[in-house]
Design a protein around this motif. Structure first.
Motif, short mmCIF file in Angstrom:
data_model
loop_
_atom_site.label_atom_id
_atom_site.label_comp_id
_atom_site.label_asym_id
_atom_site.label_seq_id
_atom_site.Cartn_x
_atom_site.Cartn_y
_atom_site.Cartn_z
N LEU A 127 0.88 -1.14 -0.19
CA LEU A 127 0.12 -0.14 -0.12
C LEU A 127 0.92 1.24 0.00
CD1 LEU A 127 -2.85 -1.16 2.29
CD2 LEU A 127 -3.10 -0.53 0.00
N ALA A 128 2.01 1.38 0.55
CA ALA A 128 2.91 2.31 0.61
C ALA A 128 3.31 2.76 -1.00
CB ALA A 128 4.12 2.27 1.55
N ARG A 129 3.59 1.61 -1.58
CA ARG A 129 3.95 1.85 -2.99
C ARG A 129 2.94 2.35 -3.91
NH1 ARG A 129 6.32 -3.04 -2.07
NH2 ARG A 129 4.66 -4.09 -3.12
N ALA A 130 1.58 1.90 -3.62
CA ALA A 130 0.53 2.41 -4.18
C ALA A 130 0.51 4.04 -3.90
CB ALA A 130 -0.74 1.88 -3.74
N PHE A 131 0.19 4.24 -2.41
CA PHE A 131 0.04 5.73 -2.12
C PHE A 131 1.21 6.67 -2.59
CE2 PHE A 131 -2.94 4.29 0.97
CZ PHE A 131 -3.62 5.29 0.78
N SER A 132 2.57 6.06 -3.03
CA SER A 132 3.49 6.76 -3.46
C SER A 132 3.39 7.30 -4.83
CB SER A 132 4.83 5.95 -3.25
OG SER A 132 5.07 5.14 -4.09
N VAL A 133 2.63 6.35 -5.55
CA VAL A 133 2.04 6.65 -6.97
C VAL A 133 1.23 7.90 -6.93
CG1 VAL A 133 1.16 5.83 -9.11
CG2 VAL A 133 2.61 4.47 -7.88
N SER A 134 0.12 7.84 -6.16
CA SER A 134 -0.80 8.97 -5.99
C SER A 134 -1.86 8.43 -4.67
CB SER A 134 -1.60 9.20 -7.12
OG SER A 134 -2.70 8.10 -7.19
N ALA A 135 -2.21 9.51 -4.21
CA ALA A 135 -3.08 9.17 -3.03
C ALA A 135 -4.33 8.44 -3.64
CB ALA A 135 -3.58 10.83 -2.30
N ASP A 136 -4.89 8.90 -5.02
CA ASP A 136 -6.10 8.18 -5.20
C ASP A 136 -5.77 6.78 -5.48
OD1 ASP A 136 -7.76 10.63 -5.34
OD2 ASP A 136 -7.45 10.95 -7.38
N ARG A 137 -4.54 6.38 -6.05
CA ARG A 137 -4.45 5.06 -6.25
C ARG A 137 -4.13 4.28 -4.93
NH1 ARG A 137 -0.07 2.68 -9.93
NH2 ARG A 137 -1.18 3.95 -11.72
N GLY A 138 -3.72 4.94 -4.20
CA GLY A 138 -3.48 4.39 -2.57
C GLY A 138 -5.05 4.12 -2.18
N ARG A 139 -5.76 4.88 -2.16
CA ARG A 139 -7.08 4.71 -1.49
C ARG A 139 -8.04 3.68 -2.22
NH1 ARG A 139 -6.72 10.49 -1.13
NH2 ARG A 139 -7.81 10.75 -3.10
N LEU A 140 -7.86 3.58 -3.57
CA LEU A 140 -8.59 2.71 -4.37
C LEU A 140 -8.06 1.26 -4.34
CD1 LEU A 140 -8.89 4.87 -7.79
CD2 LEU A 140 -10.76 3.89 -6.25
N THR A 141 -6.84 1.31 -4.19
CA THR A 141 -6.05 -0.28 -3.70
C THR A 141 -6.38 -0.64 -2.49
OG1 THR A 141 -4.21 0.26 -5.34
CG2 THR A 141 -3.87 -1.48 -3.67
N SER A 142 -6.41 0.53 -1.72
CA SER A 142 -6.81 -0.10 -0.25
C SER A 142 -8.18 -0.22 -0.26
CB SER A 142 -6.48 0.98 0.76
OG SER A 142 -7.15 0.81 1.93
N GLY A 143 -9.00 0.52 -0.67
CA GLY A 143 -10.54 0.07 -0.74
C GLY A 143 -10.65 -1.26 -1.35
N ILE A 144 -10.14 -1.61 -2.38
CA ILE A 144 -10.25 -3.15 -3.14
C ILE A 144 -9.85 -3.80 -2.24
CG2 ILE A 144 -9.54 -4.43 -4.99
CD1 ILE A 144 -9.75 -1.83 -6.60
#
Length: 170
Positions: A127-144
């Protein structure tokens, strides 16, 4: 008489308020266990139709989960979750978006990982990698991840949803 697997018993209804009726019944899962289910509609016939549809959906999801266990790969559980999403009344646009995000950003990393090996500690760097790409990607990945793992926990594939711990840390 005992219910056969994949069938339901007598549907009872009750008026909750004007224009709102609850239908309830017990059905027998494919594994032989019985479960209660309810649905609410504007009229008695509508509530009954919704209830029968809900029972059908639950039985189909259980079929999709047939043979899935904690040792099953995350991708297999995610496919069963997508089946539930498709049959659960989610709009086509929302489902397509979630499915795209799952296939693009989650499955490439977690597809073959046994679901019972997915822990809060193993999800943190992902998730840290996803959030480092963008906050939106991190939130969506976390939600899924939260939805798939919650599905696994609700259906007894895993004992706890590790995303509860991850989200508690944020």
């Amino acid at each position: 008489p005992a219910l056969a697997p994949g069938t339901y018993g007598t549907i009872s209804t009750s008026q909750l308020e004007p224009g709102k009726v609850r239908a309830s019944a017990r059905y027998r899962r494919w594994d032989g266990n019985r479960r209660s289910v309810t649905a609410t509609g504007a009229t008695e016939p509508a509530a009954r139709r919704l209830l029968v549809g809900r029972i059908w959906q639950l039985l189909q999801v259980e079929r999709a989960l047939d043979g899935v266990s904690g040792a099953s790969p995350f991708g297999e559980v995610a496919e069963a979750w997508l089946f539930e999403l498709r049959t659960g009344g989610t709009s086509d646009d929302a489902r397509a978006n979630v499915e795209h995000m799952l296939r693009q950003f989650v499955l490439p990393t977690l597809h073959r990982v046994p679901i019972d090996e997915i822990t809060a500690e193993s999800l943190e760097p992902f998730l840290a990698r996803a959030f480092s790409v963008s906050a939106d990607r991190g939130r969506l990945t976390s939600g899924i991840l939260e939805m798939v793992m919650d599905f696994a926990a609700r259906n007894g594939v895993v004992s706890v949803n590790p995303m509860v711990e991850v989200l508690g840390r944020r």
